[in-house]
Design a protein around this motif. Structure first.
Motif, PDB file in Angstrom:
ATOM      1  N   ASP A 233     -24.331 -35.580  33.592  1.00  0.00           N
ATOM      2  CA  ASP A 233     -24.864 -36.566  34.535  1.00  0.00           C
ATOM      3  C   ASP A 233     -24.941 -37.945  33.880  1.00  0.00           C
ATOM      4  O   ASP A 233     -24.559 -38.958  34.479  1.00  0.00           O
ATOM      5  CB  ASP A 233     -26.258 -36.152  35.003  1.00  0.00           C
ATOM      6  CG  ASP A 233     -26.224 -34.987  35.981  1.00  0.00           C
ATOM      7  OD1 ASP A 233     -25.136 -34.710  36.518  1.00  0.00           O
ATOM      8  OD2 ASP A 233     -27.269 -34.354  36.192  1.00  0.00           O
TER       9      ASP A 233
ATOM     10  N   ASP B 152     -23.277 -40.184  46.362  1.00  0.00           N
ATOM     11  CA  ASP B 152     -22.961 -38.825  45.912  1.00  0.00           C
ATOM     12  C   ASP B 152     -21.466 -38.608  45.791  1.00  0.00           C
ATOM     13  O   ASP B 152     -20.983 -37.982  44.846  1.00  0.00           O
ATOM     14  CB  ASP B 152     -23.560 -37.788  46.874  1.00  0.00           C
ATOM     15  CG  ASP B 152     -25.069 -37.691  46.737  1.00  0.00           C
ATOM     16  OD1 ASP B 152     -25.607 -38.267  45.773  1.00  0.00           O
ATOM     17  OD2 ASP B 152     -25.696 -37.036  47.600  1.00  0.00           O
TER      18      ASP B 152
ATOM     19  N   ARG C 178     -19.268 -37.970  42.384  1.00  0.00           N
ATOM     20  CA  ARG C 178     -18.399 -36.795  42.250  1.00  0.00           C
ATOM     21  C   ARG C 178     -16.998 -37.207  41.812  1.00  0.00           C
ATOM     22  O   ARG C 178     -16.398 -36.584  40.936  1.00  0.00           O
ATOM     23  CB  ARG C 178     -18.329 -36.043  43.578  1.00  0.00           C
ATOM     24  CG  ARG C 178     -17.384 -34.830  43.554  1.00  0.00           C
ATOM     25  CD  ARG C 178     -17.235 -34.200  44.929  1.00  0.00           C
ATOM     26  NE  ARG C 178     -16.712 -35.143  45.910  1.00  0.00           N
ATOM     27  CZ  ARG C 178     -15.422 -35.466  46.002  1.00  0.00           C
ATOM     28  NH1 ARG C 178     -14.537 -34.946  45.157  1.00  0.00           N
ATOM     29  NH2 ARG C 178     -15.017 -36.308  46.929  1.00  0.00           N
TER      30      ARG C 178
END
Length: 565
Positions: free
Chosen positions: A180, A233, A237
């Protein structure tokens, strides 16, 4: 063929047979005798092999060692052995001298196996995994990875040559908080490149390297600024799915350049996605090896196994720790994939993790204490001009594996990093690694191989036919320098076996240098092209055996054996 081991076994056999005959003759009492100890004496003047069997038997036989030795020697039968004589020295040492047939067989043994000379068959072969490097795919590989890569690769090779079934594995840490943080780091640099450095504050905890900027730049070239129009998001990704595979591919490319090829690239994410980590934690809980705290965190009872503190396996937020994944990963190695033994190459700063991991595997019934081995590797200092080098001249940043391989040849990097045992701190002399003279140990060994190739080439150009090494008369190789070279050639299988057993492949570096030294001494003392045709043929055969042996030793280390320099 292991001529060294054959001689040791023969010495033990003839001594034990002599004892049995001395008992039958009534010269020695029968008793519970120990196994015959045989070793190579440190002083060559004491023979080629020595046994302390007479001293070993003094107590059980209640006799003076010298008397035992005299009785043994009187019943020794050497006719069918590889020894000429056995002398008694000191309080009862039995000193063995090898006969000429052993020297001849030792040379021929090289040609019987050729490129496989040095390989042995293990009495109990194991299915072994060696896991090494396993660098985080969030940045470039550093000098610790460079050293660990060679140590792991060379250790895998000596284990393979010693008759084991070996798998090389790279563990990709592609799950958890670090991934992350990596994706956020690239995202931040991407936004800065599109909108300017003031567009987003770059978190100090994010990865700061130029490699992160390079990935962001690649994304700009591919997508322009369009990623900013996507939902956070989805943008995250896309960045993650581009950044990690790109870095992993670069690591694989750099390691191939470093002559390291892995059999398996194993992803941590597979353990989480398959539920294997969760299942492993449940197994530990069922065995009573865990406890849960009020906040919902799951802990391993590490202190029950002698560790200094317990370890968290699942945080209060429900996420499993790296340690939990590591336990599951090693359970996968032993239970699912059936490895008999697992060897990991780790940095010395991980020493506190060793017992914890072994204990967790013990709790699972996998005998981690005995089946999981950790080779702890000390730091390396890069030196140039007598000073420590930390930065790349090209980038001004920390020296990486890629920087190193741009500075020096791959062969030099591999040879020098394998020149010390893992537990030894080392200094890597960049100046010496590129030096083209005998001060450089790699050059010295490679030059010996090239010199032999030159000798053979010159002989063929002068019309001297190369001998059939399996039929050549080697009985004339009786000189001290010839025999010293043959004995060193015969040592290769033993050195490989000992390197595997001690988990120290640096033995091969030392062996290669010693072999080269003895060849150069032989070359300077013994004329190869001479008027005596039989001697010329025998010495050419010895040169060919030395060439093959040097080439095999270098191949195990992973460096080339050049034909000319």
């Amino acid at each position: 063929m292991n001529a060294y081991e054959f001689a040791r076994t023969e010495a033990a056999r003839v001594v034990e047979a002599a004892y049995r005959k001395a008992v039958q003759a009534g010269e020695l009492p029968e008793g519970e005798i120990p196994a015959v100890a045989v070793e190579t004496p440190k002083d060559a003047s004491n023979g080629d092999w020595a046994s302390t069997f007479a001293m070993q038997c003094a107590k059980p036989l209640r006799m003076a060692p010298r008397k035992i030795a005299e009785a043994l020697v009187s019943h020794l039968e050497l006719a069918e052995s590889c020894f000429d004589t056995v002398d008694i020295a000191g309080p009862g040492f039995l000193n063995f001298t090898l006969n000429q047939s052993w020297y001849q067989d030792a040379v021929r043994g090289v040609f019987e196996m050729g490129a496989d000379y040095g390989r042995t068959t293990a009495q109990k072969p194991e299915k072994v995994m060696v896991e090494f490097v396993s660098a985080n795919p969030t940045g470039p590989m550093h000098m610790g990875n460079a050293r660990g890569g060679v140590l792991g690769d060379c250790l895998s090779e000596v284990l393979d040559w010693s008759g084991n079934n070996v798998t090389r594995e790279f563990y990709i840490n592609d799950a958890g908080n670090q991934v992350d943080k990596f994706a956020h780091s690239v995202e931040g640099r991407y936004i800065q490149e599109v909108r300017g450095e003031d567009a987003v504050a770059f978190d100090p905890s994010w990865y700061q390297g130029d490699d992160i900027k390079a990935l962001a730049h690649d994304l700009v070239e591919q997508y322009g600024g369009s990623l900013l129009d996507k939902a956070p998001d989805e943008r995250f990704r896309i960045i993650e799915e581009y950044g990690l595979p790109t870095n992993i591919a670069r690591m694989e490319r750099d390691l191939k350049r470093y002559k390291i090829d892995y059999d398996v690239w194993f992803r941590e994410s597979e353990l989480h996605e398959s539920g294997y980590v969760e299942e492993t934690m449940k197994m530990l809980t069922e065995k009573g090896a865990t406890y849960e705290t009020e906040d919902g965190a799951l802990w391993l009872r590490s202190t029950d196994f002698g560790c200094d503190k317990d370890d968290v396996l699942r945080r209060a937020n429900g996420f499993y720790t790296y340690f939990a994944a590591d336990i599951a990963y090693h359970r996968n190695k032993f239970e699912k994939r059936g490895f008999d033994r697992v060897i990991n190459i780790w940095g010395a700063d991980h020493h506190g993790h060793v017992k914890r991991l072994q204990s967790a595997l013990d709790a699972l019934g996998l005998d981690g204490t005995n089946r999981l081995e950790i080779v702890l590797m000390q730091l390396v200092r890069m030196m140039q001009g007598g000073e420590v080098v930390r930065m790349s001249k090209r980038t001004g940043k920390s020296l990486t594996l890629t920087d190193l391989l741009d500075e020096i040849p791959v062969d030099a990097a591999r040879f020098f990093f394998n020149s010390r045992a893992a537990e030894t701190q080392m200094e890597f002399d960049l100046d010496l690694a590129v030096k083209q003279d005998s001060d450089n140990p790699l050059y010295y060994v490679q030059y010996a191989h090239a010199r032999i190739c030159s000798v053979i080439k010159n002989c063929t150009e002068e019309g001297i036919a190369l001998p059939n090494p399996l039929n050549a008369d080697l009985s004339v190789l009786t000189g001290a320098d010839e025999r010293a070279l043959i004995k060193e050639i015969a040592l290769l299988p033993e050195e490989i076996a000992q390197a595997a057993q001690s988990r120290d492949p640096s033995r091969l570096n030392k062996y290669a240098v010693s072999l080269a030294q003895l060849f150069h001494r032989f070359y300077n003392a013994c004329r190869i092209k001479c008027d005596n045709e039989a001697l010329c043929t025998a010495r050419l055969t010895l040169c060919m055996a030395a060439r093959q042996t040097i080439a095999n030793a270098l191949r195990i280390i992973g460096v080339d054996a050049p034909e000319k320099m």
